[in-house]
Design an enzyme around this catalytic site. Structure first.
Site, PDB file in Angstrom:
ATOM      1  N   THR A 142       3.982 -13.935  29.753  1.00 60.31           N
ATOM      2  CA  THR A 142       2.704 -13.410  29.284  1.00 60.31           C
ATOM      3  C   THR A 142       2.089 -12.525  30.351  1.00 60.31           C
ATOM      4  OG1 THR A 142       0.564 -14.026  28.329  1.00 60.31           O
ATOM      5  CG2 THR A 142       1.377 -15.375  30.145  1.00 60.31           C
TER       6      THR A 142
ATOM      7  N   ARG B   8      11.386 -14.388  32.625  1.00 64.20           N
ATOM      8  CA  ARG B   8      12.312 -15.392  32.078  1.00 64.20           C
ATOM      9  C   ARG B   8      13.271 -15.880  33.153  1.00 64.20           C
ATOM     10  NH1 ARG B   8      12.594 -11.226  28.157  1.00 64.20           N
ATOM     11  NH2 ARG B   8      11.190 -11.613  26.391  1.00 64.20           N
TER      12      ARG B   8
ATOM     13  N   ASP C 291       4.771 -14.732  23.270  1.00 63.18           N
ATOM     14  CA  ASP C 291       3.473 -15.168  22.753  1.00 63.18           C
ATOM     15  C   ASP C 291       3.001 -14.356  21.560  1.00 63.18           C
ATOM     16  OD1 ASP C 291       3.067 -12.839  24.104  1.00 63.18           O
ATOM     17  OD2 ASP C 291       1.515 -13.588  25.468  1.00 63.18           O
ATOM     18  N   ASP C 292       3.553 -13.150  21.333  1.00 62.93           N
ATOM     19  CA  ASP C 292       3.076 -12.320  20.228  1.00 62.93           C
ATOM     20  C   ASP C 292       3.885 -12.524  18.953  1.00 62.93           C
ATOM     21  OD1 ASP C 292       5.358 -11.250  21.269  1.00 62.93           O
ATOM     22  OD2 ASP C 292       4.691  -9.162  21.190  1.00 62.93           O
TER      23      ASP C 292
ATOM     24  N   GLU D 243      19.666  -9.214  25.456  1.00 61.91           N
ATOM     25  CA  GLU D 243      20.031 -10.424  24.730  1.00 61.91           C
ATOM     26  C   GLU D 243      21.544 -10.654  24.741  1.00 61.91           C
ATOM     27  OE1 GLU D 243      16.285  -8.702  22.833  1.00 61.91           O
ATOM     28  OE2 GLU D 243      18.227  -7.980  23.555  1.00 61.91           O
TER      29      GLU D 243
ATOM     30  N   HIS E 249       9.166 -11.478  14.485  1.00 63.44           N
ATOM     31  CA  HIS E 249       8.906 -10.715  15.701  1.00 63.44           C
ATOM     32  C   HIS E 249       7.958  -9.568  15.358  1.00 63.44           C
ATOM     33  CE1 HIS E 249      10.679  -8.600  19.514  1.00 63.44           C
ATOM     34  NE2 HIS E 249       9.385  -8.756  19.551  1.00 63.44           N
TER      35      HIS E 249
END
Length: 410
Positions: free
Chosen positions: A165, A234, A255-256, A355, A383
Site C-alpha cells: 500500500t 512483496r 488493497d484496490d 507474475e 481487479h
C-alpha cells in the site's frame, strides 16, 4: 528375737513408682471379670496402653531413652491426627427425595455465545514473542438434542495475506474495505501490510481499528530507483515470511481489488499451488478481461487471455489470481526444489511479466497446480484499475478546519 508381722492389703503389693510418683493400682482389675462377653486379653491390652501413654507423656529425668520417647510422641500424634482425618466430626446427609433437587437438564446461559466470541477473539490475536501464530485453531459449537452445547477445536490452515500500500486519496477506503472482509474470515489470518520508506500513522491507525491480526512492515528500498513499487514491497513480505518461517498459505491481495469470502475459504484447500480466473475491470477502456486458468475439475488444461502483447508469457495469471504454500520459501527439501536460491519477484522484467517469472520459481508446469475451486468456473475476485494519484486528501483523514462554504442552521 520375736518378729512382728502383719497382713498387708493387696493394694500395698501393687504400689509402683513411675518417674518418682507413687501410684496405687486398684485390686479390682486383677480379679477375673464376671462378664463373659469381655475378652481375657482386654486387661492386658489396657495395661500395655497405660504403660505406653505413661512412658510417652510422663517426664523422666534420666538421659537413657530420650530419643525413643521423642519418636513415640511423634508416632502417637501422627496416629491421632490420622484417625481424626479419617473420621470427621460430622457430615451432611441430603435427601434425594427433596423437592428442591431437580434432575432436569437446563440449557446454557444466554451469555455463553458472548463468552465464545471473546474466546475466539482471544485465539485470533494470540502471538508469541517472534510474531509467530501460537494457536492455529478456533472454537465452534455443536448443539445436541438435550439442549446443551459442546465446544470443539477446529484446526485450519493459516492464511498469510500480503498487501502493498501507499498514501493516496482512496487508501483509507481500500484498507478499511479489505480489513472488514478479512475480519469475517475464520481465523487464523495474518495480514502483512507493507509500506515504502516509513510506516505512516494513518495506515497504522486503520490497521488497529480493523481487529485483524496484522504485521506492519516497511520496505527500505530507495523509491527513486524503483521501477515497480509493489514488487519490492512483496519481496519485503516474502523475506519476512522466510526469516520467521511462517507456515500457511500466502496470497497477494492488493488493497484496490474486490474479494469474496468464498475465495478465502477455498485458499485453505490448497496443498502446494492454487490458481483461479480473475476478472480485470478497466473503466477507462470500457471493457472487462478474464485472465486465469481453464480447468478440467482441479487440473489446469489451458489459460484465458485477451492481451496480444502478453501471449508470450508462460503462465497467464494475475497477481491476485494465485496462492501457494509458504513452506516452499524456506523448506526446499520438502518440495524437492532443485535449488535453494531465495524465491523473489523480479523488477528487471517487462511490465506484466512479474507474475509468470515468479510462478516459474514455485512450480515446474501445470501438473503441479491446482484449479481452485474445482472447475475454475467462478469469479471470486475482481481487479480494478482506478486512477487516484492526483486527488488531494486531508492529512490524517482529519478535517482541521471548517469548509469554505458553511450553511448556518436555522
Amino acid at each position: 528375737m520375736a518378729s512382728f508381722r502383719r497382713t498387708l492389703s493387696p493394694a500395698y503389693h501393687d504400689r509402683q513408682y513411675l518417674n518418682g510418683a507413687f501410684s496405687v493400682s486398684s485390686p479390682s482389675h486383677k480379679l477375673p471379670s464376671s462378664n463373659a462377653k469381655y475378652s481375657p486379653l482386654l486387661p492386658v491390652l489396657t495395661a500395655a496402653f497405660r504403660k505406653l501413654v505413661g512412658g510417652v507423656f510422663v517426664r523422666r529425668y534420666g538421659r537413657k531413652g530420650q530419643w525413643r520417647r521423642a519418636v513415640y510422641r511423634c508416632l502417637l500424634c501422627f496416629f491421632v491426627g490420622f484417625l481424626l482425618g479419617m473420621f470427621p466430626f460430622g457430615h451432611v446427609v441430603e435427601d434425594i427425595r427433596s423437592p428442591d433437587i431437580s434432575f432436569e437438564v437446563k440449557p446454557p446461559p444466554q451469555h455463553a455465545d458472548a463468552q465464545l466470541v471473546r474466546e475466539d477473539r482471544f485465539l485470533r490475536n494470540r502471538v508469541d514473542d517472534e510474531g509467530l501464530v501460537v494457536d492455529p485453531v478456533s472454537l465452534s459449537t455443536e448443539k445436541h438434542s438435550l439442549g446443551t452445547e459442546r465446544f470443539d477445536f477446529v484446526s485450519r490452515k493459516q492464511l498469510i495475506v500480503v498487501t502493498p500500500t501507499y498514501g493516496r486519496a482512496f487508501q483509507a477506503y481500500f484498507l478499511n474495505r479489505l480489513g472488514q472482509v478479512l475480519r469475517l474470515v475464520p481465523p487464523p489470518v495474518l495480514w502483512v501490510v507493507v509500506e515504502m520508506n516509513a510506516a505512516s500513522m494513518e495506515t497504522a491507525e486503520v490497521l488497529r481499528k480493523t481487529g485483524v491480526m496484522y504485521r506492519h512492515l516497511v520496505c527500505a528500498k530507495n523509491s527513486t530507483d524503483v521501477k515497480d513499487r509493489g514488487v519490492h514491497q512483496r519481496n519485503t513480505a516474502l523475506e519476512h515470511i522466510e526469516r520467521h518461517r511462517l507456515d500457511g498459505i500466502v496470497y497477494f491481495a492488493d488493497d484496490d481489488n474486490v474479494y469474496s469470502l468464498e475465495l478465502f475459504d477455498t485458499l485453505r484447500d490448497i496443498s502446494r499451488f492454487g490458481t483461479w480466473p480473475v476478472a480485470m475491470l478497466a473503466p477507462s477502456k470500457n471493457k472487462a478481461i478474464l485472465e486465469g486458468p481453464v480447468c478440467n475439475a482441479s487440473q489446469v488444461i489451458g489459460w484465458h487471455t485477451n492481451e496480444k502483447s502478453k501471449r508470450l508469457r508462460r503462465f497467464h495469471v494475475d497477481m491476485s489470481g494465485f496462492a501457494f504454500n509458504s513452506t516452499i520459501l524456506w523448506d526446499p527439501k520438502r518440495w524437492r526444489r532443485p535449488t535453494s536460491i531465495a524465491i523473489r519477484q523480479l523488477d528487471t522484467v517487462k511490465e506484466g511479466f512479474q507474475e509468470t517469472t515468479f510462478i516459474e520459481q514455485l512450480v515446474e508446469d501445470e501438473s503441479q497446480m491446482e484449479g481452485s475451486p474445482p472447475g475454475c468456473s467462478k469469479i471470486l475476485n475482481w481487479h480494478l484499475h482506478l486512477g487516484t494519484h492526483n486527488i488531494v486528501y486531508p492529512k490524517g483523514w482529519m478535517l482541521q478546519k471548517n469548509l469554505d462554504a458553511v450553511i448556518p442552521v436555522k
